[in-house]
Scaffold this motif. Structure first.
Motif, PDB file in Angstrom:
ATOM      1  N   VAL A   1       6.101   9.010   6.035  1.00 61.88           N
ATOM      2  CA  VAL A   1       7.361   8.466   5.510  1.00 61.88           C
ATOM      3  C   VAL A   1       7.663   9.036   4.130  1.00 61.88           C
ATOM      4  N   VAL A   2       6.663   9.004   3.229  1.00 58.88           N
ATOM      5  CA  VAL A   2       6.882   9.498   1.868  1.00 58.88           C
ATOM      6  C   VAL A   2       7.157  10.998   1.879  1.00 58.88           C
ATOM      7  N   ALA A   3       6.379  11.741   2.682  1.00 60.86           N
ATOM      8  CA  ALA A   3       6.605  13.192   2.765  1.00 60.86           C
ATOM      9  C   ALA A   3       7.999  13.492   3.300  1.00 60.86           C
ATOM     10  N   TRP A   4       8.430  12.745   4.322  1.00 60.46           N
ATOM     11  CA  TRP A   4       9.765  12.976   4.905  1.00 60.46           C
ATOM     12  C   TRP A   4      10.858  12.684   3.878  1.00 60.46           C
ATOM     13  N   LEU A   5      10.743  11.549   3.169  1.00 57.85           N
ATOM     14  CA  LEU A   5      11.758  11.202   2.173  1.00 57.85           C
ATOM     15  C   LEU A   5      11.805  12.231   1.047  1.00 57.85           C
ATOM     16  N   ALA A   6      10.618  12.683   0.602  1.00 60.78           N
ATOM     17  CA  ALA A   6      10.571  13.651  -0.500  1.00 60.78           C
ATOM     18  C   ALA A   6      11.122  15.005  -0.086  1.00 60.78           C
TER      19      ALA A   6
ATOM     20  N   VAL B   1      12.471   4.606  -4.664  1.00 62.45           N
ATOM     21  CA  VAL B   1      13.605   3.675  -4.684  1.00 62.45           C
ATOM     22  C   VAL B   1      13.779   2.985  -3.333  1.00 62.45           C
ATOM     23  N   ILE B   2      13.703   3.739  -2.250  1.00 63.23           N
ATOM     24  CA  ILE B   2      13.934   3.155  -0.922  1.00 63.23           C
ATOM     25  C   ILE B   2      12.841   2.157  -0.557  1.00 63.23           C
ATOM     26  N   LEU B   3      11.583   2.522  -0.788  1.00 63.77           N
ATOM     27  CA  LEU B   3      10.496   1.606  -0.454  1.00 63.77           C
ATOM     28  C   LEU B   3      10.535   0.358  -1.333  1.00 63.77           C
ATOM     29  N   GLY B   4      10.901   0.517  -2.594  1.00 65.02           N
ATOM     30  CA  GLY B   4      11.023  -0.643  -3.471  1.00 65.02           C
ATOM     31  C   GLY B   4      12.126  -1.589  -3.027  1.00 65.02           C
ATOM     32  N   ALA B   5      13.239  -1.049  -2.576  1.00 67.22           N
ATOM     33  CA  ALA B   5      14.350  -1.892  -2.120  1.00 67.22           C
ATOM     34  C   ALA B   5      13.954  -2.714  -0.897  1.00 67.22           C
ATOM     35  N   ILE B   6      13.188  -2.131   0.002  1.00 68.42           N
ATOM     36  CA  ILE B   6      12.713  -2.880   1.174  1.00 68.42           C
ATOM     37  C   ILE B   6      11.821  -4.036   0.731  1.00 68.42           C
ATOM     38  N   GLY B   7      11.005  -3.808  -0.289  1.00 68.76           N
ATOM     39  CA  GLY B   7      10.136  -4.860  -0.798  1.00 68.76           C
ATOM     40  C   GLY B   7      10.905  -6.065  -1.317  1.00 68.76           C
TER      41      GLY B   7
ATOM     42  N   ILE C   1      10.883   0.777  -7.755  1.00 72.10           N
ATOM     43  CA  ILE C   1      12.216   1.334  -7.988  1.00 72.10           C
ATOM     44  C   ILE C   1      12.280   1.971  -9.379  1.00 72.10           C
ATOM     45  N   GLY C   2      11.731   1.265 -10.380  1.00 74.15           N
ATOM     46  CA  GLY C   2      11.742   1.790 -11.738  1.00 74.15           C
ATOM     47  C   GLY C   2      11.013   3.108 -11.865  1.00 74.15           C
ATOM     48  N   GLY C   3       9.881   3.268 -11.127  1.00 77.20           N
ATOM     49  CA  GLY C   3       9.161   4.534 -11.153  1.00 77.20           C
ATOM     50  C   GLY C   3      10.010   5.678 -10.640  1.00 77.20           C
ATOM     51  N   GLY C   4      10.789   5.423  -9.601  1.00 74.38           N
ATOM     52  CA  GLY C   4      11.659   6.459  -9.052  1.00 74.38           C
ATOM     53  C   GLY C   4      12.800   6.839  -9.974  1.00 74.38           C
ATOM     54  N   LEU C   5      13.193   5.924 -10.836  1.00 78.77           N
ATOM     55  CA  LEU C   5      14.301   6.202 -11.760  1.00 78.77           C
ATOM     56  C   LEU C   5      13.828   6.811 -13.077  1.00 78.77           C
ATOM     57  N   SER C   6      12.500   6.886 -13.279  1.00 77.44           N
ATOM     58  CA  SER C   6      11.948   7.390 -14.551  1.00 77.44           C
ATOM     59  C   SER C   6      12.203   8.888 -14.704  1.00 77.44           C
ATOM     60  N   ARG C   7      12.569   9.299 -15.910  1.00 73.33           N
ATOM     61  CA  ARG C   7      12.844  10.708 -16.199  1.00 73.33           C
ATOM     62  C   ARG C   7      11.722  11.378 -16.983  1.00 73.33           C
TER      63      ARG C   7
ATOM     64  N   TYR D   1       0.820  -1.221   0.000  1.00 70.18           N
ATOM     65  CA  TYR D   1       0.000   0.000   0.000  1.00 70.18           C
ATOM     66  C   TYR D   1       0.847   1.262   0.000  1.00 70.18           C
ATOM     67  N   MET D   2       1.997   1.221   0.633  1.00 71.10           N
ATOM     68  CA  MET D   2       2.877   2.383   0.580  1.00 71.10           C
ATOM     69  C   MET D   2       3.325   2.644  -0.856  1.00 71.10           C
ATOM     70  N   ASP D   3       3.686   1.581  -1.570  1.00 69.21           N
ATOM     71  CA  ASP D   3       4.146   1.726  -2.946  1.00 69.21           C
ATOM     72  C   ASP D   3       3.054   2.288  -3.850  1.00 69.21           C
ATOM     73  N   ARG D   4       1.812   1.807  -3.652  1.00 65.25           N
ATOM     74  CA  ARG D   4       0.742   2.286  -4.528  1.00 65.25           C
ATOM     75  C   ARG D   4       0.296   3.690  -4.159  1.00 65.25           C
ATOM     76  N   GLN D   5       0.484   4.104  -2.888  1.00 69.34           N
ATOM     77  CA  GLN D   5      -0.040   5.396  -2.460  1.00 69.34           C
ATOM     78  C   GLN D   5       0.950   6.549  -2.644  1.00 69.34           C
ATOM     79  N   ILE D   6       2.173   6.235  -3.018  1.00 69.40           N
ATOM     80  CA  ILE D   6       3.171   7.294  -3.200  1.00 69.40           C
ATOM     81  C   ILE D   6       2.648   8.382  -4.139  1.00 69.40           C
TER      82      ILE D   6
END
Length: 411
Positions: free
Chosen positions: A154-159, A169-175, A91-97, A24-29
């Motif tokens: 968590v997402v707000a703090w990281l952003a 990227v961080i949440l994906g790596a934990i997954g 992770i791929g979403g975070g790396l997208s340009r 749910y964290m990944d989908r709600q980002i």
């Protein structure tokens, strides 16, 4: 040996809980970072709705397939690849340009995520007897609302501390680590646990409907329609509430991080309590399916409160009403899965939930499109009024279409 197996089943539930938290964290980002992503990729509300729908359409299409895969190839293998797949997509979403690869990875996320829920229901069905089933189900699926609770801060703090890409990227790596943990821990239940849960000590010998025969059962169509009409309200809470608080109630991103989790915490505690109540009704003599129906009917009475939201003058009131509505939404999301387990044989539950989850997601796709196209022109009032009728319709479907289904003499 039995004691060890009983301990293992709660450890399995704990891992599923953690997996669903990050699911749910990944989908709600995207909903938490909606203004930031709209600026990054030049999206309008309509464009943002299409980003949501690429995820949701992929999710809807893959849900039935995931259910079939779990019933065919087993929980351990399918869930491992599912968790690994959605984590790599995050992770791929975070790396997208640019917006095109971002949309691709949101689609990949939607393709992989349904495996979690169909596998989870199969685990609950074969590892837990009826007197514990709704409680066990609610405890592991509670990860959905816990994920929604912890995602905003968590997402707000990281952003804010790093950038929006770091959250993905961080949440994906934990997954990825969760996927490895699952593969290491999960085992199929021993014969005595399986016998207690299903009445049969050999999973291969449990009577079941063939795939095509499932589609002839009235209860399947009832559950499909229930998910189709009730799921969109929960999807609205997930995907539109954080943005609504920022754009209509005046919250900043930091304030969403501080307070946006409240409705999801209330929903989580409330849904666990209502699930336990349905187990208690069963202990008092109600047959299992009727116990679930009574509870779902009671909580659905609170869902129409959502029509009050556009008329509330402050964010505190908005959060309060959403909290109550979210209890109803999450109670239905938790316990309709248990209804599937009570109404259908154990070897069909993943397939039925997969088909139903796909219909629920398609309901959300249509509703997301409707909201994205018309929230600015029709006004929020009509959107919330429409949502207020959805759970009462689901109650009618539950009592008139869903019953115990037996494959004897059918196949």
């Amino acid at each position: 040996m039995v004691l060890k197996a009983e301990r293992r089943r709660w450890l399995i539930i704990a891992i599923i809980f953690i997996a669903i938290v990050f699911n749910y964290m990944d989908r709600q980002i995207v909903s938490i970072l909606k203004p930031m992503l709209k600026g990054e990729f030049g999206l309008s509300d309509s464009g943002y709705a299409w980003v949501l729908n690429i995820f949701t359409i992929s999710y809807a299409v893959m849900y039935p397939i995931s259910g079939w895969l779990v019933d065919k190839f087993g929980t351990r293998l399918v869930m491992f690849w599912g968790v690994l797949g959605w984590s790599l997509a995050c992770i791929g979403g975070g790396l997208s340009r640019t917006i095109l690869p971002f949309k691709f990875f949101r689609g990949m996320l939607g393709t992989a995520e349904p495996t979690n829920f169909v596998a989870q229901l199969k685990v609950v069905t074969v590892w837990f007897p009826g007197k514990l089933r709704a409680t066990a189900n609610s405890l592991c699926v509670a990860g959905s609302s816990i994920g929604a609770i912890v995602a905003p801060p968590v997402v707000a703090w990281l952003a804010l501390k790093y950038n929006w890409r770091a959250a993905f990227v961080i949440l994906g790596a934990i997954g990825v680590l969760i996927a490895l943990l699952w593969k290491w821990v999960y085992r199929d239940p021993p014969a005595d646990i399986l016998l207690e849960a299903t009445g049969n000590n050999n999973s291969a010998a449990i009577p079941a409907f063939r795939w095509k025969k499932l589609w002839t059962r009235k209860s399947l169509w009832g559950i499909l329609l229930i998910r189709f009409v009730s799921d969109p309200v929960w999807y609205f809470c997930l995907f539109w509430l954080p943005g609504y608080l920022q754009e209509e109630s005046g919250f900043t991103l930091a304030e969403v991080g501080m307070f946006g989790w409240i409705p999801f915490l209330v929903a989580d505690l409330g849904a666990i309590a209502t699930s336990a109540w349905s187990d208690k009704l069963m202990e008092k003599g109600h047959e299992p399916l009727k116990a679930r129906k009574i509870m779902l009917t009671a909580v659905a009475c609170f869902a129409p409160l959502c029509m009050l939201v556009p008329y509330i003058p402050n964010a505190v009131g908005t959060l309060a009403v959403f909290s109550i509505v979210a209890i109803a939404c999450l109670s239905w999301l938790f316990t309709v899965s248990v209804v599937v387990a009570e109404a259908f044989p154990a070897n069909n539950v993943s397939s039925v939930l997969g088909i139903a989850g796909g219909f629920g997601a398609m309901g959300a796709v249509l509703f997301n499109y409707f909201v994205g196209q018309f929230i600015g022109t029709m006004g929020a009032e009509k959107i919330f009024i429409a949502m207020s009728f959805l759970h009462p319709v689901a109650v009618l479907l539950l009592w008139t279409m869903v019953c115990l289904e037996s494959p004897k003499a059918i196949n």
